[in-house]
Structures are given as C-alpha cells and as structure tokens.
Design an enzyme around this catalytic site. Sequence first.
Site, PDB file in Angstrom:
ATOM      1  N   CYS A  71      83.439  31.685  38.981  1.00 45.05           N
ATOM      2  CA  CYS A  71      83.766  32.781  38.065  1.00 45.05           C
ATOM      3  C   CYS A  71      82.896  32.783  36.811  1.00 45.05           C
ATOM      4  O   CYS A  71      82.588  33.844  36.272  1.00 45.05           O
ATOM      5  CB  CYS A  71      85.233  32.704  37.654  1.00 45.05           C
ATOM      6  SG  CYS A  71      86.379  33.137  38.975  1.00 45.05           S
ATOM      7  N   HIS A  72      82.515  31.605  36.333  1.00 48.76           N
ATOM      8  CA  HIS A  72      81.825  31.522  35.044  1.00 48.76           C
ATOM      9  C   HIS A  72      80.320  31.315  35.165  1.00 48.76           C
ATOM     10  O   HIS A  72      79.595  31.481  34.179  1.00 48.76           O
ATOM     11  CB  HIS A  72      82.421  30.382  34.201  1.00 48.76           C
ATOM     12  CG  HIS A  72      83.871  30.565  33.885  1.00 48.76           C
ATOM     13  ND1 HIS A  72      84.330  31.449  32.936  1.00 48.76           N
ATOM     14  CD2 HIS A  72      84.986  29.986  34.417  1.00 48.76           C
ATOM     15  CE1 HIS A  72      85.648  31.396  32.877  1.00 48.76           C
ATOM     16  NE2 HIS A  72      86.074  30.512  33.778  1.00 48.76           N
ATOM     17  N   HIS A  93      80.935  42.107  42.927  1.00 48.41           N
ATOM     18  CA  HIS A  93      81.599  40.983  43.586  1.00 48.41           C
ATOM     19  C   HIS A  93      81.745  41.260  45.079  1.00 48.41           C
ATOM     20  O   HIS A  93      80.801  41.126  45.830  1.00 48.41           O
ATOM     21  CB  HIS A  93      82.943  40.698  42.927  1.00 48.41           C
ATOM     22  CG  HIS A  93      83.544  39.392  43.317  1.00 48.41           C
ATOM     23  ND1 HIS A  93      82.930  38.186  43.058  1.00 48.41           N
ATOM     24  CD2 HIS A  93      84.699  39.088  43.951  1.00 48.41           C
ATOM     25  CE1 HIS A  93      83.677  37.200  43.514  1.00 48.41           C
ATOM     26  NE2 HIS A  93      84.757  37.722  44.074  1.00 48.41           N
ATOM     27  N   CYS A 100      85.146  25.950  38.679  1.00 51.23           N
ATOM     28  CA  CYS A 100      84.878  26.882  37.592  1.00 51.23           C
ATOM     29  C   CYS A 100      83.631  27.755  37.790  1.00 51.23           C
ATOM     30  O   CYS A 100      83.588  28.900  37.329  1.00 51.23           O
ATOM     31  CB  CYS A 100      84.712  26.128  36.267  1.00 51.23           C
ATOM     32  SG  CYS A 100      85.934  24.837  35.976  1.00 51.23           S
ATOM     33  N   MET A 102      92.799  34.048  35.408  1.00 48.34           N
ATOM     34  CA  MET A 102      92.440  32.637  35.510  1.00 48.34           C
ATOM     35  C   MET A 102      93.677  31.829  35.877  1.00 48.34           C
ATOM     36  O   MET A 102      94.726  31.922  35.238  1.00 48.34           O
ATOM     37  CB  MET A 102      91.874  32.129  34.189  1.00 48.34           C
ATOM     38  CG  MET A 102      91.544  30.639  34.213  1.00 48.34           C
ATOM     39  SD  MET A 102      90.693  30.103  32.727  1.00 48.34           S
ATOM     40  CE  MET A 102      90.906  28.330  32.851  1.00 48.34           C
ATOM     41  N   HIS A 154      89.571  43.444  42.556  1.00 48.64           N
ATOM     42  CA  HIS A 154      89.177  42.355  43.454  1.00 48.64           C
ATOM     43  C   HIS A 154      89.722  42.682  44.843  1.00 48.64           C
ATOM     44  O   HIS A 154      90.834  42.289  45.199  1.00 48.64           O
ATOM     45  CB  HIS A 154      89.712  41.019  42.959  1.00 48.64           C
ATOM     46  CG  HIS A 154      89.095  39.831  43.649  1.00 48.64           C
ATOM     47  ND1 HIS A 154      89.361  39.516  44.970  1.00 48.64           N
ATOM     48  CD2 HIS A 154      88.211  38.900  43.214  1.00 48.64           C
ATOM     49  CE1 HIS A 154      88.680  38.430  45.306  1.00 48.64           C
ATOM     50  NE2 HIS A 154      87.968  38.034  44.271  1.00 48.64           N
TER      51      HIS A 154
END
Length: 542
Positions: free
Chosen positions: A50-51, A324, A47, A88, A366
Amino acid sequence: MKKLYRAASSVLALAVAGIFNPAAAADAPALTAEQKATASKIYFERCAGCHGILRKGATGKNLEPANTLKLGQNRLEKIIAYGTEGGMVNFDDILTTDEISLMAKYIQATPDAPPEWGMKEMMDSWKLVVKPEDRPKKPMNKINLKNVFSVTLRDTGEVALIDGDTKQIWGIVKTGYAVHISRVSKSGRYVYVIGRDGKVDLIDMWFEKPTIVATLKVGIEARSVEVSKAKGYEDKYAIAGSYWPPQYVVTEGDTLKPLKIMSTRGMTVDGEYHPEPRVASIVATEGKPEWVVNVKETGMIKLVDYSDIKNLRETTIESAKFLHDGGWDSTKRYFLVAANASDKVAVVDTKTGKLAALVNTKPKPHPGRGANFKHPTFGPVWATSHLGSDVITLIGTDPVKHPKNAWKVVAELKNHGSGSLFVKTHPKSSNLWADAPLNPEPEVAESVSVYDLKNLSKAPEVINIAKLAGLPETKAVKRTVHAEYNAAGDEVWFSIWAGKTDPSAIVVMDDKTRKLKHVIKDPKLITPTGKFNILNTQHDIY
C-alpha cells in the site's frame, strides 16, 4: 498441532535489508543493523503493497520522514496498532508490541532503495523444471479441473489446489511469498501464480498431482501475471508486472523464459517524474493480441501489443493516479480499473484504444475484478466496493441501449462497513456479496453483506461468516475475505484469514439459500486469502 510457516525468501530479505542508504533523517530514532533488517522484512510483508518500497504512498499514505516525523513515535504506534477507517488494518493482532514500536521507529528513517533486477538476474533465477515435451500428453488424474480452486496460503508461501467437487485438498505447492493472484491459461491446463516477492510459478494440472514445471523471479516485489489469449497466440506468451523494479517482462508462455523487459518509470498524469511507478494489474484482451497494463503511480494505462515482441508497441492512455485492480464489463470490450487513492474508476475502450471515461466515486474504490449484473432500472452495471467508504458503487456500462447511464454512478448500496476488498456475483446468481476484511471492528471484518439483485431497495443481509467456521477463539481477528463462486455458480467460497499461527478455514455458502454448506478445515490451510476457481478465472466470469 504446532503450525509452521515460511517467511519471505532469504534473497528478498537480503535485497531489501542488506543495502542501506547512509543518509538518514537527522531526528529519526536510531536502529541497529539487526533491528533495521527485521523492520525492513516486516515492512515488505505487511506495508510495502500500500505504501510503496520507497514509501511515497499510493493506496496508503506517504511514509517518508517529512511526514512520519511530524506524527511522532506514540501517534505512529497507535495508528499501526489500531488501524484507520480509511482501510488500514489494525496490526495489534498481527504484530507484537515490540514489533509495532520498531515499525514506528523504522518509518521515521530515510527509506532504502533495493537493487535493480534486469535480464541477467532473471535468467539466473529462471528454472525450467519440466520441459514441455516431457509433460503429460493428456490429464493423468480424474479431477474435475474446471472446478478446482487455486488458494493462496499467504504466510507459508504456498498455493493449495482444492477439488471443488469433493472439498478436499488435491495438492499443495511451494510458491513465492504471499501469492497475490492466480491466472489460468487459455487452454485451462496451466495456473500461473505470482508472489509478492516477485516469484512466478507455472503449475501444470495434467500431472497426477499439481506440479510446478517452471519458475522465474521477475523482481523484488510484484503483484500481476497474465497470459496471451488472442486467437493464434493462445498461451504463447506470459507477462508479469513488478512493483520493484517498476517494470514488466514478457516471457514464453509454457516455459517462463524471459524475452523482453520494459520499464514503467516516467511522468505521472500531472507531469511529475516518479521513480517507482508500479505495475498494479494486467488483463488480456481476447479480440486482439494485447494486454492492458495498469501503472499505479503514474496513472498511465498501457495497451501492449504482443504480436511482435522484438518491436513491441505500447499505446499509453492517461487516466488517474494510483491505478490498482479492475475487471471487464459484461461485453469484455471495456475495462474498468480503480484509481483508488484518486477516488475514481477509469474506463478503457479496448476496441478504440482510448479512455472512455473517468468516473468519480466515494473514497478508495477496490473492486478486485468487480461484479457485472443487469440492474432492473439502469441496465447493465459494474460494481465496486471501497476501502475508504461503506458503499458499493454501481456504474452503468451500456452506452448503446442505456446511454444516459453509461459511465456514471447510477446507485450506491450501503455496505456493512468500510475496508472492503472484494465484491462478487455470478451470471447464474441473484446475489451480490461484499466483504470488509480491513475494517478495524472485528464483527464487521468477520462479516459480509448479501444483496438481492431482484430487489436492491431491500437492505442487505449481513452474515458473520467467521462464526460459521466454528474456529476456536483466539486474539487474532478472523477476517472474512474474497468471495469466489464455484464453476456451477451455486456455491460461494470465503476465506477465513486468521493469524499465521491460528487455525483458519474456508467457508462454503449455498448461494441460493445463503446458508452454510461446508467448512474446509485442515492444519495445512494457514492464512488462506485469495481463491481462484479455474473455470471462472479462465473465462473472466464475474
């Protein structure tokens, strides 16, 4: 055959799970110390990328208690289990029901901050396994190194070096957990890999078998590594960026000895202080001694001049938040990087050291490195796929001969679904390949879209790559991820990313015919994800 896998290192588990903040959300479900340690380990592995370690969000949503408590236990469990259309992945085939319930409880509590990681910790972790003077003076093998693939075996903490000519595994080396990328030295001899647990390994391919000659742990969590490529500085330095602590370190190129650490904490482009601005991606310019360092949460792009390490110079460019990954245009003057949660692509002119443009796109671009090709109408373009939208975006990249199209979205191609991570072509190819491994629909996640670059008005061909692998049926979705060309540009390799206890494979497609050419199966190929061809990675061919 029973398959073994190695989780994140015990050092990492202690760092993330062993230091707890006594303040907790009053309404959060209670967890024992053992449950919290288990949950923090899962959170890191699945996790945090991304978070964020502090759960402030970036590509993924903010998961601080102020937001998660409003959703409640049942709703959180459903989101974790089934995923979202925004990119997700569903975890019902990755985590058990009890683990999903545990994670829903865990993210309702106050996040814990892991420890810092400075020069003392780095020096303590640094290991020079084989000194440069003790290494081979010439290649001790007959492998065609230009066509070797460095393949991440995510859940075993390993990298497989596969001979692209014979399709055989040449060697497997133990690395950090879930290696994010492999980068190749300017000389083509060394492979630099960095795990999500912050461990960098330097692999020498001149030995009979690929051999780790140096290691360094640069932090608790990390994603990016690169080398110096400018004339006169070839392979002299390496740089590694951390997610936690938010910083980058410059090291010796052939030993990984740390030389200088630079923090990235600071203000965002909106003028707000952020405690966790993670280093998302780094590329090296070849025309001058400089790295392009992209800082995710602040939206700042740093041009780092490494010509004088003692008096390091940074040029800071404001772009957009949540930077990113990205890649060069065809001239390698302009670097395009996705600010994915801002729905933008930033364009940096490395010749002038300034921002050339901010391009608005559909949700969550992305690109990986993206894809360059010449469009029959718009001239040279760079392509990105999207986590949050089912399109491939084409951006014009020629401000000289096609100024009206430069740094604009000139076209959007329909992908077979959202949840895409990578798009790829090759200068010798007339195909453009796009995956969608994070789509919650299994058929979509297993398939790719293939576009004819000579006729982009034609609908893409959708191919279920996972079914071509001939793997046994299991509960886990067989996600098709990361197209990578071979050195000749006539094969495309895809990873079939199944569960960590399920058989996986690499599928090799003939680029011209779009037909199956070979399937690489081996019990040691556990959860393969990223693949990096040595020649293409060495020369930034995409």
